[in-house]
Design a protein around this motif. Sequence first.
Motif, short mmCIF file in Angstrom:
data_model
loop_
_atom_site.label_atom_id
_atom_site.label_comp_id
_atom_site.label_asym_id
_atom_site.label_seq_id
_atom_site.Cartn_x
_atom_site.Cartn_y
_atom_site.Cartn_z
N GLU A 1 -9.29 -14.49 23.68
CA GLU A 1 -9.16 -15.87 24.14
C GLU A 1 -9.39 -15.98 25.64
OE1 GLU A 1 -5.67 -17.91 22.73
OE2 GLU A 1 -5.71 -16.85 20.81
N LEU A 2 -9.00 -14.96 26.40
CA LEU A 2 -9.17 -15.01 27.85
C LEU A 2 -10.61 -14.72 28.27
CD1 LEU A 2 -8.09 -15.19 30.73
CD2 LEU A 2 -7.35 -12.78 30.53
N PHE A 3 -11.19 -13.62 27.77
CA PHE A 3 -12.51 -13.18 28.22
C PHE A 3 -13.60 -13.31 27.15
CE2 PHE A 3 -9.85 -10.17 30.96
CZ PHE A 3 -9.97 -10.96 32.10
N VAL B 1 -12.72 -0.16 21.18
CA VAL B 1 -13.70 -0.40 22.23
C VAL B 1 -13.91 -1.90 22.34
CG1 VAL B 1 -16.05 0.03 23.04
CG2 VAL B 1 -14.81 1.82 21.82
N LEU B 2 -13.77 -2.44 23.56
CA LEU B 2 -13.86 -3.87 23.79
C LEU B 2 -15.23 -4.22 24.36
CD1 LEU B 2 -10.31 -4.10 25.37
CD2 LEU B 2 -10.95 -4.75 23.05
N THR B 3 -15.78 -5.32 23.88
CA THR B 3 -17.16 -5.67 24.18
C THR B 3 -17.29 -7.13 24.58
OG1 THR B 3 -17.59 -6.27 21.87
CG2 THR B 3 -18.00 -3.99 22.49
N LEU B 4 -18.38 -7.44 25.26
CA LEU B 4 -18.73 -8.82 25.57
C LEU B 4 -19.62 -9.37 24.45
CD1 LEU B 4 -19.65 -8.66 29.38
CD2 LEU B 4 -17.59 -9.65 28.37
N ASP B 5 -19.45 -10.65 24.14
CA ASP B 5 -20.35 -11.36 23.22
C ASP B 5 -20.37 -10.73 21.83
OD1 ASP B 5 -21.08 -13.02 25.38
OD2 ASP B 5 -22.57 -11.56 26.03
N PHE C 1 -10.71 -8.43 37.01
CA PHE C 1 -11.76 -8.79 36.06
C PHE C 1 -12.44 -10.07 36.51
CE2 PHE C 1 -9.04 -6.15 33.31
CZ PHE C 1 -9.99 -5.29 32.79
N GLY C 2 -13.76 -10.07 36.43
CA GLY C 2 -14.53 -11.22 36.85
C GLY C 2 -14.35 -12.42 35.93
N VAL C 3 -14.33 -13.61 36.51
CA VAL C 3 -14.31 -14.87 35.76
C VAL C 3 -15.25 -15.84 36.46
CG1 VAL C 3 -11.98 -14.59 34.82
CG2 VAL C 3 -12.29 -15.72 37.03
N ALA C 4 -15.77 -16.80 35.71
CA ALA C 4 -16.67 -17.79 36.29
C ALA C 4 -15.91 -18.87 37.04
CB ALA C 4 -17.54 -18.40 35.20
#
Length: 263
Positions: free
Chosen positions: A31-33, A50-54, A206-209
Amino acid sequence: MAEVLEYAWNTPSWVELATPDIEESKRFYAELFGWGSYVLTNDRLGDYEVLTLDGPDGPEVAGMSQLADPVERPMWLFFFQTPDIETALKRVGEAGGQVLLEGVDVGDLGRMGTGQDPEGVEFGLWQPYRHQGAARVDEPGALAWIELAGADLEGASTFYSRALDWRVGALALEHLGERLEWTTEDGRPVASAVSGEEDPFWLPYFGVADCEAAVERAEAAGGRVLVEPGEGPSGRTSVIVDPHGARLVLVCRPPDPGRAREG
């Protein structure tokens, strides 16, 4: 930022959360990233998230493991890249630290070990085979910076300079104490440390927009804000804790193509 293909030696290449509840932590960080995940199984080390983007097929950005004892404090563990685990672990001991886990192969991915600095702060070492580390850094949902919070700056400077060849690149006074920044041997920023009265621990950024929007998502997902969004040395930041008490910093800043983790 383009995919990271390799990392400079002695720089952080992977971050892992030890949590008492894998499923609840996966929900919160999804929910956060927007993190997806998949399970990596190792005969010796067991299942590893293992955590992933998209989505689960996206680039890998972090890991998650189950705490052996649910009463232990959740923690973030950073792995620093090394060409030789055994030599790196020997240097940890010679610098005044303690070796917790001797080198062990993780299939064909790489070889890992863990240690503690003299203040008891744990960290990992990673000798890559097939897996270099996180495939993305310095972008929304990926690791952007690391900081040793609550440190004895003099002792930390001595240890990490001996164990990882870090150099003190800057030292400044802040309203809450002192802050130093480490660089690699060739002068590229790699980590920072701030003094404090509490027990020291490694803290991920951690980066956020959008920092304010990310804080709202964190609170809606069950997290808590410790420090409201504001301008800092790394950009616009906010310190939060996840539902189990693991601390992290949300940071909004332009990508930095010169960051040391690119190798």
